[in-house]
Design a protein around this motif. Structure first.
Motif, PDB file in Angstrom:
ATOM      1  N   ASN A 190     -13.484 -49.780  10.751  1.00  0.00           N
ATOM      2  CA  ASN A 190     -12.518 -48.690  10.639  1.00  0.00           C
ATOM      3  C   ASN A 190     -13.211 -47.334  10.745  1.00  0.00           C
ATOM      4  N   LEU A 191     -14.380 -47.196  10.121  1.00  0.00           N
ATOM      5  CA  LEU A 191     -15.137 -45.950  10.218  1.00  0.00           C
ATOM      6  C   LEU A 191     -15.586 -45.687  11.658  1.00  0.00           C
ATOM      7  N   LEU A 192     -16.017 -46.733  12.352  1.00  0.00           N
ATOM      8  CA  LEU A 192     -16.431 -46.575  13.752  1.00  0.00           C
ATOM      9  C   LEU A 192     -15.264 -46.166  14.645  1.00  0.00           C
ATOM     10  N   GLN A 193     -14.117 -46.824  14.492  1.00  0.00           N
ATOM     11  CA  GLN A 193     -12.985 -46.481  15.348  1.00  0.00           C
ATOM     12  C   GLN A 193     -12.492 -45.087  15.056  1.00  0.00           C
ATOM     13  N   SER A 194     -12.551 -44.642  13.807  1.00  0.00           N
ATOM     14  CA  SER A 194     -12.104 -43.278  13.514  1.00  0.00           C
ATOM     15  C   SER A 194     -13.089 -42.246  14.064  1.00  0.00           C
ATOM     16  N   ALA A 195     -14.358 -42.610  14.162  1.00  0.00           N
ATOM     17  CA  ALA A 195     -15.342 -41.698  14.739  1.00  0.00           C
ATOM     18  C   ALA A 195     -15.095 -41.493  16.234  1.00  0.00           C
ATOM     19  N   PHE A 196     -14.673 -42.557  16.929  1.00  0.00           N
ATOM     20  CA  PHE A 196     -14.460 -42.457  18.370  1.00  0.00           C
ATOM     21  C   PHE A 196     -13.071 -41.956  18.736  1.00  0.00           C
ATOM     22  N   THR A 197     -12.061 -42.299  17.942  1.00  0.00           N
ATOM     23  CA  THR A 197     -10.692 -41.938  18.298  1.00  0.00           C
ATOM     24  C   THR A 197     -10.175 -40.728  17.544  1.00  0.00           C
ATOM     25  N   GLY A 198     -10.763 -40.428  16.387  1.00  0.00           N
ATOM     26  CA  GLY A 198     -10.266 -39.320  15.571  1.00  0.00           C
ATOM     27  C   GLY A 198      -9.045 -39.682  14.749  1.00  0.00           C
ATOM     28  N   LEU A 199      -8.639 -40.947  14.787  1.00  0.00           N
ATOM     29  CA  LEU A 199      -7.490 -41.410  14.020  1.00  0.00           C
ATOM     30  C   LEU A 199      -7.958 -42.221  12.824  1.00  0.00           C
ATOM     31  N   CYS A 200      -7.510 -41.838  11.648  1.00  0.00           N
ATOM     32  CA  CYS A 200      -7.919 -42.521  10.427  1.00  0.00           C
ATOM     33  C   CYS A 200      -6.668 -42.840   9.604  1.00  0.00           C
ATOM     34  N   PRO A 201      -6.396 -44.116   9.356  1.00  0.00           N
ATOM     35  CA  PRO A 201      -5.222 -44.478   8.566  1.00  0.00           C
ATOM     36  C   PRO A 201      -5.233 -43.858   7.167  1.00  0.00           C
ATOM     37  N   ALA A 202      -6.392 -43.779   6.554  1.00  0.00           N
ATOM     38  CA  ALA A 202      -6.478 -43.179   5.213  1.00  0.00           C
ATOM     39  C   ALA A 202      -6.120 -41.698   5.262  1.00  0.00           C
ATOM     40  N   ALA A 203      -6.500 -41.023   6.338  1.00  0.00           N
ATOM     41  CA  ALA A 203      -6.173 -39.596   6.468  1.00  0.00           C
ATOM     42  C   ALA A 203      -4.665 -39.395   6.547  1.00  0.00           C
ATOM     43  N   PHE A 204      -3.965 -40.294   7.245  1.00  0.00           N
ATOM     44  CA  PHE A 204      -2.509 -40.197   7.312  1.00  0.00           C
ATOM     45  C   PHE A 204      -1.890 -40.323   5.924  1.00  0.00           C
ATOM     46  N   VAL A 205      -2.393 -41.288   5.153  1.00  0.00           N
ATOM     47  CA  VAL A 205      -1.856 -41.511   3.796  1.00  0.00           C
ATOM     48  C   VAL A 205      -2.150 -40.308   2.902  1.00  0.00           C
ATOM     49  N   PHE A 206      -3.382 -39.833   2.932  1.00  0.00           N
ATOM     50  CA  PHE A 206      -3.739 -38.693   2.082  1.00  0.00           C
ATOM     51  C   PHE A 206      -2.980 -37.430   2.485  1.00  0.00           C
ATOM     52  N   ARG A 207      -2.717 -37.267   3.772  1.00  0.00           N
ATOM     53  CA  ARG A 207      -1.950 -36.110   4.237  1.00  0.00           C
ATOM     54  C   ARG A 207      -0.524 -36.179   3.685  1.00  0.00           C
ATOM     55  N   LYS A 208       0.062 -37.384   3.681  1.00  0.00           N
ATOM     56  CA  LYS A 208       1.404 -37.566   3.122  1.00  0.00           C
ATOM     57  C   LYS A 208       1.426 -37.299   1.622  1.00  0.00           C
ATOM     58  N   LEU A 209       0.287 -37.534   0.954  1.00  0.00           N
ATOM     59  CA  LEU A 209       0.202 -37.283  -0.485  1.00  0.00           C
ATOM     60  C   LEU A 209      -0.020 -35.811  -0.811  1.00  0.00           C
ATOM     61  N   GLY A 210      -0.170 -34.976   0.224  1.00  0.00           N
ATOM     62  CA  GLY A 210      -0.266 -33.554   0.000  1.00  0.00           C
ATOM     63  C   GLY A 210      -1.663 -32.971  -0.054  1.00  0.00           C
ATOM     64  N   ILE A 211      -2.672 -33.727   0.368  1.00  0.00           N
ATOM     65  CA  ILE A 211      -4.030 -33.190   0.402  1.00  0.00           C
ATOM     66  C   ILE A 211      -4.100 -32.176   1.536  1.00  0.00           C
ATOM     67  N   LYS A 212      -4.688 -31.026   1.271  1.00  0.00           N
ATOM     68  CA  LYS A 212      -4.744 -29.972   2.297  1.00  0.00           C
ATOM     69  C   LYS A 212      -5.648 -30.380   3.452  1.00  0.00           C
TER      70      LYS A 212
END
Length: 66
Positions: free
Chosen positions: A39-61
């Motif tokens: 997951n860390l490798l794919q997010s490094a190449f694609t810029g898409l991170c599932p955890a980032a989507f979740v944290f963004r929905k939780l209101g992290i700036k």
């Protein structure tokens, strides 16, 4: 704390958790560590991170990377 630092902290906690589970619960938890690494490798190449989507929905700036 920005989204970038939150994702990095979460990844670190998950890696440590997977190592602890592998050592003390079952060697099969090594596959959890492999999943985290992939997951860390794919997010490094694609810029898409599932955890980032979740944290963004939780209101992290937002940060610079995600």
């Amino acid at each position: 704390m920005s989204l970038d630092r939150t994702v990095l902290a979460f990844a670190g906690v998950m890696v440590l958790l997977s190592v602890v589970l592998t050592v003390w619960v079952s060697p099969l938890f090594v596959w959890f560590t492999v999943f985290i690494g992939l997951n860390l490798l794919q997010s490094a190449f694609t810029g898409l991170c599932p955890a980032a989507f979740v944290f963004r929905k939780l209101g992290i700036k937002p940060g610079c990377a995600f």
